[in-house]
Structures are given as C-alpha cells and as structure tokens.
Design a protein around this motif. Structure first.
Motif, mmCIF file in Angstrom:
data_model
loop_
_atom_site.group_PDB
_atom_site.id
_atom_site.type_symbol
_atom_site.label_atom_id
_atom_site.label_comp_id
_atom_site.label_asym_id
_atom_site.label_seq_id
_atom_site.Cartn_x
_atom_site.Cartn_y
_atom_site.Cartn_z
ATOM 1 N N PRO A 177 -9.920 -33.251 49.095
ATOM 2 C CA PRO A 177 -9.891 -32.151 50.073
ATOM 3 C C PRO A 177 -11.282 -31.558 50.346
ATOM 4 O O PRO A 177 -11.624 -31.312 51.499
ATOM 5 N N HIS A 178 -12.087 -31.347 49.290
ATOM 6 C CA HIS A 178 -13.385 -30.703 49.553
ATOM 7 C C HIS A 178 -14.306 -31.604 50.361
ATOM 8 O O HIS A 178 -15.131 -31.135 51.135
ATOM 9 N N GLU A 179 -14.121 -32.918 50.223
ATOM 10 C CA GLU A 179 -14.926 -33.835 51.040
ATOM 11 C C GLU A 179 -14.485 -33.768 52.506
ATOM 12 O O GLU A 179 -15.311 -33.819 53.417
ATOM 13 N N THR B 41 -13.141 -31.158 53.882
ATOM 14 C CA THR B 41 -13.627 -29.874 54.388
ATOM 15 C C THR B 41 -15.067 -30.009 54.869
ATOM 16 O O THR B 41 -15.441 -29.520 55.924
ATOM 17 N N ARG B 42 -15.878 -30.713 54.084
ATOM 18 C CA ARG B 42 -17.284 -30.872 54.460
ATOM 19 C C ARG B 42 -17.446 -31.763 55.687
ATOM 20 O O ARG B 42 -18.425 -31.648 56.410
ATOM 21 N N ALA C 177 -19.446 -25.412 51.571
ATOM 22 C CA ALA C 177 -19.130 -26.331 52.666
ATOM 23 C C ALA C 177 -20.203 -26.342 53.746
ATOM 24 O O ALA C 177 -20.495 -27.379 54.320
ATOM 25 N N THR D 187 -16.299 -22.568 56.868
ATOM 26 C CA THR D 187 -16.614 -23.958 56.519
ATOM 27 C C THR D 187 -17.251 -24.691 57.699
ATOM 28 O O THR D 187 -17.568 -25.862 57.596
#
Lengths: 240, 316
Positions: A75-77, A79-80, A109, A157
C-alpha cells in the motif's frame, strides 16, 4: 476529447474462503475523470478499493496504474505512486493534532522536509476548511471534520487518483454539499476521483461515469442518466 | 544533531558519575552502587522496551529473553577468549539486534495480544536452548571470575555502575532522538492506526523491523555486563520474568509515549524495589509493581508524564 487511461483493473477477483467478494470485476478510469462506484451493501465496493489501494491482495486479475502493474506492490508504495484513499470509518492518528496528521503523508509520501511540513500542511487545511482546527487533537473532532481530515490526509500524499470511500455517509445535507464542494475543487486541480457513495443525489451530481456492483459483479456501467434508467440496477436495489 | 539542555544535563550526569566512582567525591555506601546498577539497568531495559511498546504500540513480553541472550553472549565471549567488557557490550548488542530483526520478521503478521504471546514464547524457547547448551553451563549456570578492583575506579562494582550509567545515557538519548525524528513520527502513526499509516505512505514493515532491531540491541547491551555484576549466571535468573514485567510496568507508570516516561518509571520503581528488597523482603518487589501498575492503569493511564501534562494544562 480523449484522455489518458490512469487506472485499468482487469477481471479483479477476490475470495474470502468460499465467498466470492469480487467476481472478475473490470473497470478503467481516465485521467481527470470523476468516477462513481455504487451498489447495495456487501456488493464489493470497499473490497474493490482495498484491492486498488493494496490493503487486500486480489486473487485473480490485475490492476495497472499509469502503465505499471500494481500487483505485489505494498500500500505505501502505491500511495507514493499516486493512489490515495480515504476511509469509510475515519482513521485519524489520534495521538496527534490535525496538522501532525498531515505531517505523516507529507514526510513519507510527498518527501517534504520537516521545515516545509507546516507550510504545506496549512495550505491543504486552508483549502479543505480545517485551518482553524490545525492545533486540535484529531481524536476529538466532529464527524464532519474527521471526514475532512481523511480527505486532507489523502491530499497530503499528492495523489493523482483519490478514492473517496463513503466520505459523506451519515452527514447532514449541507455537510454533504460541503464535502462535494471539496471533491469538485480537488478534481479541478487535476486529481482523478473515484467516489464510492450511497447518497445517490451526490454520486449522480458528481460522477461523469458510474459503475454499479452487485454481489461482487459489475452489473452496469455508464453515464448517471443511463444508470438511473437501467432495469438491472433497479432490480439490484429494489428487488424483483 | 542540535545540542540543547538535555545534552548538557546528560553530560553533567556522566561527569558526576565519573566523579563519584573514580574520585569517590561523595561518601557513598558501596551498596548504593550495587543497587544503583540495577536501577540503571532498568532504565536501559525500560527505554528499550518503550521504543516498541510505547512508541509503536507493540507489546513485547520477551524482554528477559533479549536480556539473557545479551548476558550469555558475554559468557560465550569469556569462554572463547576471555573478552573484556568493552568487547562484550557491542557484540551482545549486535547479537540481540539480529535476534530482534529475526523476531520482527517472524512475528510481523501478528498484532495485539498475538504478538505479545509470540514474544513470550520466543523467550521460553531461548531459555530452553540455553538450558540444554553445556558450553555455557546448561541448567547449572556459568561462573565468571572478575577482578576485585579495576583502575581508576577502585571497586569493580563502581566501574560497572559507571558503565551502566553511560549505557543508560546512551539509551535515553537514542530514544529521545528517535522520538523526534521522522522514524519516531512513523512509529506513532503505526501505533495510532497501522492501515492508515501504510496508506499515508509509511513503510510499516520496515519501521517495525527498525524498532525490533534497535530495541533488541539496547536490551542486549543491558544484559552484557550482568555476568560480571553477579559473577554467576544461570538460566532461571537471566531469563527471569521479572525483567519482562518490570520493563513493561516502568514505562506504563512513567508514561509510555515519551522518552522521559521509562526513565522516570525505572528510576522510581527501580529505587522503590531496591529499598523494599533491603528493608522488607525481596519477594515484595513484584507486589509493589502489581499494585502500582493497577493504580496507574486505572487512575493515570498516561503515566506520570501524562499527569504532569494534565496539571500544567489545567493551570493555564
């Protein structure tokens, strides 16, 4: 007018044990589009956006964002890469103030340095209409302000695609207009928006195109006026 | 890193420690150093625990496991090459950092109570391994002959006290630095809501592994001098559950979300325990911990630091 394709979900399938929550659902969203997703409770809308944002892994099919395959990305990838989402039940970072809530996505982000955080965070709160709450504890906000904080944190973000998961459920009619207004303004800035909503008045007004899910399958897709008159959609909502 | 009042105080405490141990500046009873060592050891352990438990919200019940692995690393180093303390400390830290990293990988899918149980299980597994490992003495334990005196400190316990004081200052400074860094803010986001943190761009897995590694390192460092302190180590004392209970209770009583919490909690509770051991009975320790913990959980869930903040806030 032709627009670039931003998101392309192909035959996305998700099973929970024997229960098929999503059955080969396909949808594509274009750059700058206002896209609506509706369907009765339990039809798989939130499961779909969990698969797009990466909090769930799809069992079948594939999702492409800006030409890159998302499967296997955390998920954080995602988001980025530019996919932001708000949560149906607000999830503020309760030990932090409203501004500190934005500092997390700004730092993690959008790569803001500690000195830029306040300025950029305040600018976002300004546009969302939360500037006067900046120093307040985020756990003590009213419902409407928590929804706004969800959107503000998603904004922080710097997304290209924002998925708004029932940002208006349970709000009064003027509050709904408030949130709609925010989403329209975000869209004007070039952010593509997928809106998941039960409030028909809002989705119909907001969306350029709508898909309808029922029991994990896509049953209709089209302009709002086409969707309203679709017999299949009527059956899904009202029964035979 | 910017220098501020904290660093001045830390340097002053270190100098004061050197003054009383090397130059015997104050007429301090030898026992004070003996007891002070234990209190400082708890400052390190509680601070280490708090990096995971307080900052990130992951309750580690395996403190005793890390502490003991640190202690037994020293035993191994001593048996192998009669290594000095200056070697034991970093090696024990490194071993426990690796252990922390491994634990992080194995337990990363677990949350809440399941994570806590897994860490407790880890400590029990480690104890079983040590009990069955003859090289470090197995169940009967291992002796280390330490010098009675060491220059320029004189008494060896005073030297160990000074070493532990430096380790405590190091641990608290590290925790304070983490708390104020981007990493610390990421930890807090994980504690508040892990899914929301991940969706805000926080690489939660990587941060969790950083926390387990750093926390493990500090616990190992605290355990390294233990064998020299007691001269004899055996599994049931090194793996004693008391370490786990205290390192949880101290930050909770002091206030778990800030570096000052475990420091205050360890100094306070650790001192009370030492006094109680001498004046009343050594069995009373855990009772005191239990009563205080119940009191704080009910009356002041944010610990002493939280109480102080509330009073200050109310006065405004």
């Amino acid at each position: 007018m032709t627009r670039e394709r931003l998101l392309d979900a192909r035959a996305v399938t998700k099973r929970f044990g024997g229960f098929v929550a999503l059955d080969e659902v396909s949808l594509d969203v274009e750059q700058g589009e206002r896209f609506g997703m509706i369907g009765p409770n339990g039809s798989g809308k939130t499961t779909m956006i969990n698969c797009i944002s990466g909090t769930l892994a799809n069992d079948g099919g594939g999702i492409v964002f800006k030409g890159a395959m998302l499967d296997g990305k955390k998920p954080h990838e995602r988001t980025r890469l530019g996919i932001a989402r708000s949560f149906q039940i607000p999830k503020p970072f309760r030990s932090m103030t409203v501004l500190e809530n934005l500092a997390i996505p700004l730092e993690y982000a959008s790569g803001a340095g500690p000195r830029e955080v306040e300025e950029r965070g305040m600018a976002i709160l300004e546009t969302i209409g939360l500037a006067d709450r900046a120093g307040e504890n985020s756990g003590k906000l009213t419902q409407i302000d928590m929804r706004k904080l969800e959107l503000a944190r998603a904004m922080a973000t710097e997304p290209e695609l924002l998925i708004s998961d029932e940002a208006m459920a349970g709000l009064s009619s003027t509050e709904v207009d408030d949130i709609l207004d925010i989403l329209f303004r975000m869209n004007e800035r070039g952010i593509t928006i997928i809106m998941i909503e039960h409030i028909m008045r809002a989705v119909m007004r907001f969306s350029e195109r709508i898909v309808v899910l029922d029991a994990g399958r896509k049953i209709a897709e089209g302009r709002p006026d086409e969707i309203v008159n679709d017999p299949e959609v009527e059956r899904a909502y009202l029964g035979e | 890193m910017r220098l501020d009042a904290f660093h001045v105080v830390a340097a002053a405490v270190a100098l004061l420690g050197a003054a009383v141990t090397i130059f015997d500046l104050l007429p301090i009873n030898k026992f004070a150093f003996f007891a002070g060592y234990v209190v400082l050891q708890y400052v390190v352990l509680a601070t280490a625990w708090n990096i995971m438990g307080g900052y990130m919200g992951y309750v580690n019940f395996g403190t005793a496991g890390f502490f003991a692995v640190g202690a037994y690393t020293s035993v191994v180093l001593y048996n192998l090459m009669q290594a000095p303390l200056i070697v034991m400390i970093p090696v024990a830290g490194a071993v426990c950092a690796l252990l922390g990293l491994g634990m992080g990988y194995l337990t990363l899918r677990l949350r809440g109570v399941f994570f806590a149980i897994a860490t407790l299980a880890l400590a029990i597994v480690l104890e079983t391994l040590v009990v069955n490992w003859d090289y470090v003495g197995g169940a009967t334990g291992a002796y280390i002959l330490r010098a009675r005196e060491i220059a320029p400190f004189g008494d060896y316990v005073e030297f160990l006290f000074f070493v532990m004081l430096l380790l405590a200052i190091f641990a608290v400074s590290a925790a304070r630095w983490i708390e104020r860094s981007k990493i610390g803010r990421g930890f807090a986001a994980i504690r508040d809501d892990e899914v929301a943190a991940e969706c805000a761009g926080v690489p939660t897995l990587r941060l969790k592994l950083i926390a387990t590694t750093v926390s493990g390192f500090l616990m190992g460092v605290a355990g390294a001098p233990f064998v020299l302190y007691v001269g004899f180590v055996e599994p049931s004392s090194a793996f004693n559950l008391v370490y786990a209970v205290n390192s949880i209770a101290m930050p909770m009583i002091g206030g778990a979300t800030t570096w000052a919490g475990p420091l205050i909690g360890a100094l306070l509770l650790g001192s009370v325990q030492q006094v109680a051991t001498v004046t009343i009975s050594s069995e009373l320790n855990l009772l005191i911990v239990g009563v205080l913990l119940v009191f704080f959980v009910i009356a002041a869930p944010e610990g002493i630091v939280g109480l102080v903040r509330k009073w200050r806030g109310g006065g405004r």
